[in-house]
Design a protein around this motif. Structure first.
Motif, PDB file in Angstrom:
ATOM      1  N   ASN A   1      82.009 -11.933  50.404  1.00 14.97           N
ATOM      2  CA  ASN A   1      80.476 -11.499  50.362  1.00 14.97           C
ATOM      3  C   ASN A   1      79.989 -11.598  51.431  1.00 14.97           C
ATOM      4  N   ARG A   2      80.558 -11.786  52.702  1.00 19.58           N
ATOM      5  CA  ARG A   2      78.805 -11.365  53.603  1.00 19.58           C
ATOM      6  C   ARG A   2      79.025 -10.108  54.381  1.00 19.58           C
ATOM      7  N   ARG A   3      79.613  -9.219  53.869  1.00 24.01           N
ATOM      8  CA  ARG A   3      79.435  -7.902  54.371  1.00 24.01           C
ATOM      9  C   ARG A   3      78.132  -7.939  53.577  1.00 24.01           C
ATOM     10  N   PHE A   4      77.405  -8.630  52.312  1.00 27.42           N
ATOM     11  CA  PHE A   4      76.535  -7.947  51.462  1.00 27.42           C
ATOM     12  C   PHE A   4      75.700  -9.195  52.358  1.00 27.42           C
ATOM     13  N   ASP A   5      75.814  -9.189  53.267  1.00 30.72           N
ATOM     14  CA  ASP A   5      74.581 -10.450  53.489  1.00 30.72           C
ATOM     15  C   ASP A   5      73.289  -9.356  54.245  1.00 30.72           C
ATOM     16  N   PRO A   6      72.338  -9.174  53.828  1.00 35.06           N
ATOM     17  CA  PRO A   6      71.252  -8.271  54.354  1.00 35.06           C
ATOM     18  C   PRO A   6      71.810  -8.729  56.444  1.00 35.06           C
ATOM     19  N   ASN A   7      71.805  -9.992  56.477  1.00 38.50           N
ATOM     20  CA  ASN A   7      71.441  -9.394  57.950  1.00 38.50           C
ATOM     21  C   ASN A   7      72.605  -8.776  58.657  1.00 38.50           C
ATOM     22  N   PHE A   8      73.405  -9.167  58.026  1.00 33.51           N
ATOM     23  CA  PHE A   8      75.642  -8.761  58.990  1.00 33.51           C
ATOM     24  C   PHE A   8      75.091  -7.536  58.118  1.00 33.51           C
ATOM     25  N   ALA A   9      74.401  -6.724  57.059  1.00 33.08           N
ATOM     26  CA  ALA A   9      74.558  -5.518  56.801  1.00 33.08           C
ATOM     27  C   ALA A   9      74.526  -4.702  57.291  1.00 33.08           C
ATOM     28  N   GLY A  10      73.066  -5.238  57.976  1.00 33.33           N
ATOM     29  CA  GLY A  10      71.619  -3.857  58.788  1.00 33.33           C
ATOM     30  C   GLY A  10      72.238  -4.219  60.335  1.00 33.33           C
TER      31      GLY A  10
ATOM     32  N   LYS B   1      75.116  -3.932  60.682  1.00 34.74           N
ATOM     33  CA  LYS B   1      76.320  -3.319  60.869  1.00 34.74           C
ATOM     34  C   LYS B   1      75.936  -1.252  60.877  1.00 34.74           C
ATOM     35  N   ALA B   2      74.603  -1.556  59.897  1.00 36.60           N
ATOM     36  CA  ALA B   2      74.013  -0.277  60.057  1.00 36.60           C
ATOM     37  C   ALA B   2      73.749  -0.252  61.802  1.00 36.60           C
ATOM     38  N   ALA B   3      73.331  -0.719  61.995  1.00 36.75           N
ATOM     39  CA  ALA B   3      72.418  -0.418  63.376  1.00 36.75           C
ATOM     40  C   ALA B   3      73.574   0.410  64.031  1.00 36.75           C
TER      41      ALA B   3
ATOM     42  N   CYS C   1      86.979  -6.534  61.382  1.00 37.09           N
ATOM     43  CA  CYS C   1      87.865  -4.997  61.086  1.00 37.09           C
ATOM     44  C   CYS C   1      86.656  -4.131  59.970  1.00 37.09           C
ATOM     45  N   TRP C   2      86.058  -4.873  59.183  1.00 37.75           N
ATOM     46  CA  TRP C   2      84.577  -4.464  59.121  1.00 37.75           C
ATOM     47  C   TRP C   2      83.605  -3.576  59.822  1.00 37.75           C
ATOM     48  N   ILE C   3      83.640  -4.577  60.488  1.00 39.05           N
ATOM     49  CA  ILE C   3      82.643  -3.545  61.800  1.00 39.05           C
ATOM     50  C   ILE C   3      82.852  -3.427  62.666  1.00 39.05           C
ATOM     51  N   PHE C   4      84.324  -3.225  62.872  1.00 37.94           N
ATOM     52  CA  PHE C   4      84.975  -2.423  63.924  1.00 37.94           C
ATOM     53  C   PHE C   4      85.429  -1.103  63.383  1.00 37.94           C
ATOM     54  N   GLY C   5      85.995  -1.559  61.887  1.00 38.11           N
ATOM     55  CA  GLY C   5      85.733  -0.120  61.638  1.00 38.11           C
ATOM     56  C   GLY C   5      87.404   0.101  61.232  1.00 38.11           C
TER      57      GLY C   5
END
Length: 340
Positions: free
Chosen positions: A120-129, A131-133, A179-183
């Motif tokens: 679920n942490r991937r969907f936290d608005p702050n962490f998702a933001g 990652k998007a940046a 893993c998600w942030i670094f792809g």
């Protein structure tokens, strides 16, 4: 309208039930739990029926199941649900055994049905933001990632004994985050763990304080810090240093009011636990799952990525025991040889 069955009516099942109810494109129609009274209560509160798992999986009108049962049932239920033609969202981890998780992956992929793992942490608005940046190139190449995850208090030792250990139970969220942030997954993991919070946790064969360093083939590094005790609240922070700057996601506080005087600065504590901290993340996670099922698109957190996080946890567990760095390729090869 996606017709959904919820397997598991405990604390996390209740969180998911709220997310399903709040989503306009899904409807909870059935709930199952080993505790029949809990299933009845949660079902009644959501206009659903309490049913057995067998009855749920046999019902062709049910489109998807959300698995929020005990960890030792996850792999079996994923296999049964996908074989029955259901889309699946399953809480982490896939299993405590990497070998079993790999077998589950092969089985589920053979059915062609979509499976999403509940990180679920991937969907936290702050962490998702963040990652998007990062993906937009705002700080150039990512070089050093730091993930802090401290619980406010340790769980009961009875839970520790069946949890699979801190690396598989708690830090697995942070392995997935890295893993998600670094792809992609790292090449090797180095971990240390001690029991300084509660000697009973050490007596149960686990650690309550740990640090893991993940290294990618191109030299990128992630450092993860976990503790079972942060007396001031639920400490959840991410910081990413890049070639052209820094991105950071700070704690969510109980209040944004801040007092600044000649004596210093005073602000509120972090929100106390995951139920408060990640309420929006759970709702966004469910919305993303429903949208992917309806569109027939790839799952935002596919089962293979849940297995990758578990491989990191396995490597960290071995590293802490051996006192040496462990390659991800080694743990994968070990499981393949065991399966053979």
């Amino acid at each position: 309208m996606l017709k959904v069955a919820l397997l598991g009516a405990g604390r996390i099942g209740q969180v998911h039930a709220r997310s399903i109810a709040a989503d306009g494109d899904s409807r909870l129609v059935a709930v199952a739990d080993v505790n029949a009274a809990a299933a009845e209560t949660l079902a009644a509160a959501n206009g659903a029926e309490a049913r057995s798992i067998d009855a749920i999986l046999a019902d062709p009108a049910i489109d998807a199941v959300l698995i929020a049962t005990s960890t030792d049932t996850h792999a079996d239920l994923i296999e049964r649900a996908t074989a029955a033609g259901k889309a699946v969202l399953c809480e982490k981890p896939v299993d405590l055994s990497l070998d079993r998780a790999l077998a589950c992956l092969a089985s589920a992929e053979g059915t062609g049905k979509p499976v999403m793992v509940g990180f679920n942490r991937r969907f936290d608005p702050n962490f998702a933001g963040l990652k998007a940046a990062f993906d937009a190139g705002e700080i150039g190449k990512g070089e050093l990632l730091s993930v802090t995850s401290f619980d406010p208090a340790p769980p009961p030792v009875s839970y520790i004994k069946v949890s699979g250990g801190l690396f598989r139970d708690m830090m697995i969220h942070d392995f997935d985050m890295a893993c998600w942030i670094f792809g992609g997954a790292p090449e090797r993991v180095t971990a240390v763990g001690t029991s300084v919070v509660d000697p009973e946790i050490g007596g149960a064969g686990d650690v309550d304080t740990a640090v893991a360093t993940l290294t990618w083939a191109d030299g990128r590094v992630a450092v993860i810090k976990n503790s079972r005790r942060a007396v001031y609240g639920y400490d959840q922070r991410v910081e990413l240093l890049g070639s052209e700057g820094l991105l950071g996601a700070k704690n969510m506080l109980e209040s944004t009011v801040e007092k600044i005087t000649t004596a210093g600065t005073l602000s509120a504590k972090p929100e106390y636990f995951f139920l408060e901290r990640y309420a929006r993340a759970y709702a966004a996670e469910w919305r993303a799952f429903v949208a992917a099922v309806e569109a027939g698109s790839a799952m935002p957190v596919p089962l293979v990525e849940g297995v990758a996080a578990l491989a990191c946890a396995e490597a960290a567990t071995l590293s802490a025991k051996r006192g040496e760095t462990v390659a991800i390729a080694e743990v994968m090869a070990r499981e393949v040889s065991h399966a053979a």
